[in-house]
Design a protein around this motif. Structure first.
Motif, mmCIF file in Angstrom:
data_model
loop_
_atom_site.group_PDB
_atom_site.id
_atom_site.type_symbol
_atom_site.label_atom_id
_atom_site.label_comp_id
_atom_site.label_asym_id
_atom_site.label_seq_id
_atom_site.Cartn_x
_atom_site.Cartn_y
_atom_site.Cartn_z
ATOM 1 N N MET A 1 7.690 -6.913 -4.734
ATOM 2 C CA MET A 1 8.956 -6.179 -4.793
ATOM 3 C C MET A 1 9.830 -6.425 -3.575
ATOM 4 O O MET A 1 11.029 -6.155 -3.606
ATOM 5 N N GLY A 2 9.220 -6.877 -2.462
ATOM 6 C CA GLY A 2 9.966 -7.009 -1.225
ATOM 7 C C GLY A 2 10.271 -5.667 -0.603
ATOM 8 O O GLY A 2 11.316 -5.469 0.023
ATOM 9 N N SER A 3 9.341 -4.710 -0.767
ATOM 10 C CA SER A 3 9.507 -3.363 -0.233
ATOM 11 C C SER A 3 8.206 -2.928 0.404
ATOM 12 O O SER A 3 7.131 -3.233 -0.101
ATOM 13 N N GLU A 4 8.296 -2.207 1.515
ATOM 14 C CA GLU A 4 7.093 -1.663 2.143
ATOM 15 C C GLU A 4 6.538 -0.475 1.372
ATOM 16 O O GLU A 4 5.381 -0.087 1.570
ATOM 17 N N PRO B 1 14.197 2.268 -18.600
ATOM 18 C CA PRO B 1 15.138 1.501 -17.783
ATOM 19 C C PRO B 1 15.391 2.137 -16.424
ATOM 20 O O PRO B 1 15.422 3.367 -16.292
ATOM 21 N N HIS B 2 15.558 1.291 -15.406
ATOM 22 C CA HIS B 2 15.866 1.730 -14.051
ATOM 23 C C HIS B 2 17.114 0.999 -13.548
ATOM 24 O O HIS B 2 17.572 0.030 -14.158
ATOM 25 N N THR B 3 17.650 1.465 -12.457
ATOM 26 C CA THR B 3 18.939 0.960 -11.978
ATOM 27 C C THR B 3 18.825 -0.337 -11.180
ATOM 28 O O THR B 3 19.736 -1.161 -11.196
ATOM 29 N N ARG B 4 17.699 -0.528 -10.459
ATOM 30 C CA ARG B 4 17.582 -1.704 -9.590
ATOM 31 C C ARG B 4 16.554 -2.718 -10.102
ATOM 32 O O ARG B 4 16.385 -3.777 -9.514
ATOM 33 N N GLU C 1 13.234 3.867 -4.156
ATOM 34 C CA GLU C 1 14.695 3.954 -4.152
ATOM 35 C C GLU C 1 15.308 3.454 -5.458
ATOM 36 O O GLU C 1 16.528 3.510 -5.627
ATOM 37 N N ASP C 2 14.478 2.993 -6.372
ATOM 38 C CA ASP C 2 14.934 2.549 -7.693
ATOM 39 C C ASP C 2 14.895 3.745 -8.630
ATOM 40 O O ASP C 2 13.818 4.242 -8.975
ATOM 41 N N ARG C 3 16.051 4.219 -9.058
ATOM 42 C CA ARG C 3 16.121 5.444 -9.842
ATOM 43 C C ARG C 3 16.147 5.161 -11.341
ATOM 44 O O ARG C 3 16.704 4.157 -11.789
ATOM 45 N N MET D 1 4.211 9.662 -7.217
ATOM 46 C CA MET D 1 3.197 9.619 -6.167
ATOM 47 C C MET D 1 3.349 8.336 -5.362
ATOM 48 O O MET D 1 3.541 7.255 -5.921
ATOM 49 N N MET D 2 3.280 8.448 -4.036
ATOM 50 C CA MET D 2 3.367 7.273 -3.188
ATOM 51 C C MET D 2 1.993 6.598 -3.105
ATOM 52 O O MET D 2 0.997 7.227 -2.731
ATOM 53 N N LEU D 3 1.956 5.326 -3.455
ATOM 54 C CA LEU D 3 0.730 4.534 -3.408
ATOM 55 C C LEU D 3 0.636 3.739 -2.111
ATOM 56 O O LEU D 3 -0.456 3.352 -1.689
ATOM 57 N N ARG D 4 1.775 3.513 -1.498
ATOM 58 C CA ARG D 4 1.844 2.787 -0.217
ATOM 59 C C ARG D 4 3.137 3.190 0.477
ATOM 60 O O ARG D 4 4.189 3.314 -0.174
ATOM 61 N N GLY D 5 3.098 3.399 1.792
ATOM 62 C CA GLY D 5 4.313 3.702 2.535
ATOM 63 C C GLY D 5 4.807 5.111 2.310
ATOM 64 O O GLY D 5 4.037 6.043 2.102
ATOM 65 N N VAL D 6 6.124 5.256 2.312
ATOM 66 C CA VAL D 6 6.752 6.564 2.215
ATOM 67 C C VAL D 6 7.875 6.529 1.185
ATOM 68 O O VAL D 6 8.342 5.468 0.776
ATOM 69 N N ASP D 7 8.318 7.738 0.810
ATOM 70 C CA ASP D 7 9.505 7.854 -0.027
ATOM 71 C C ASP D 7 10.689 8.157 0.873
ATOM 72 O O ASP D 7 10.869 9.292 1.328
ATOM 73 N N PRO D 8 11.535 7.182 1.145
ATOM 74 C CA PRO D 8 12.642 7.419 2.079
ATOM 75 C C PRO D 8 13.754 8.282 1.497
ATOM 76 O O PRO D 8 14.626 8.748 2.244
#
Length: 246
Positions: free
Chosen positions: A91-94, A124-127, A220-222, A235-242
């Protein structure tokens, strides 16, 4: 294959098969856990209506949503860094957030197929960061109805689907046999963009085909629509929910 190589292949093709992410012993244990969970649940037939037309005969599909609420083994697997690190790299996301999980078992000799479709049609999602990780807990050759993909199809974006019979693409325009089979071994994990056109055939073999699906996203993908809510979603599997969105 390095993370950068996997990410490049995923960007170009919309999928990547990660060999041996789990050991054979781990895959065997998870296979047993899947079948134990399904044995405790009331049997429900999960075959899409359109799959009847595709198979040309009566087939069956066992499944279970929200696997981590039925066995702690799957809760542990969802946060295993071997999985989450690959998901993050693709995904290119932490940060890696859960969308949903499902167990799928195609019974021996009559396991149901899936017509060609994009997962994006269902949620469907926005990003468009959503991806699926399909954990193979036993071997999945073509005879067992392995996943088939159309490489590069994710670049076309969301496609119009037929709602009747399970939200699939037109059978005549998207024949299953024209897609590339992705045969896998126990312990392999297939990562798919939710925009990648894919399906799977009938299990004609003498052994069941057992898989676990973990659908993940960048937090951040809504969602574009208020659909397909599931227990544990967010649920966060890795990192944080910014976003701080709860």
């Amino acid at each position: 294959m390095s993370d950068s190589s996997m990410a490049r292949f995923y960007r170009d093709n919309g999928y990547v098969l990660v060999k041996g992410l789990l050991s054979k012993a781990e895959a065997r244990a998870y296979r047993e856990e899947c079948h134990a969970v399904l044995a405790r649940l009331r049997h429900t037939e999960a075959t899409w209506g359109s799959a009847r037309e595709l198979a040309g005969r009566v087939t069956e599909l066992r499944h279970c949503h929200d696997a981590q609420f039925h066995s702690a083994a799957f809760a542990r697997l969802m946060v295993d860094p071997r999985f989450t690190d690959v998901a993050a790299a693709l995904m290119g996301s932490e940060n890696v957030q859960l969308h949903h999980t499902k167990i799928f078992v195609k019974p021996a000799e009559k396991g149901s197929p899936f017509p060609m479709h994009q997962d994006a049609a269902h949620f469907p999602h926005t990003r468009h960061t959503l991806g699926a990780a399909i954990f193979h807990f036993d071997d999945a050759p073509e005879e067992k109805g392995c996943v088939r993909v159309v490489p590069g199809s994710h670049r076309a974006g969301p496609l119009p689907h037929i709602e009747e019979g399970g939200w699939h693409l037109p059978l005549d325009s998207w024949p299953l046999e024209a897609a590339v089979p992705v045969e896998a071994e126990a312990g392999d994990v297939l990562f798919l963009s939710y925009l990648t056109v894919h399906g799977s055939g009938v299990n004609r073999a003498a052994e069941a085909r057992t898989t676990l699906l973990i659908q993940f996203r960048d937090p951040e993908d809504r969602p574009a629509d208020d659909v397909h809510r599931s227990r544990g979603q967010g649920m966060m599997l890795r990192g944080v929910d910014p976003t701080g969105d709860r």
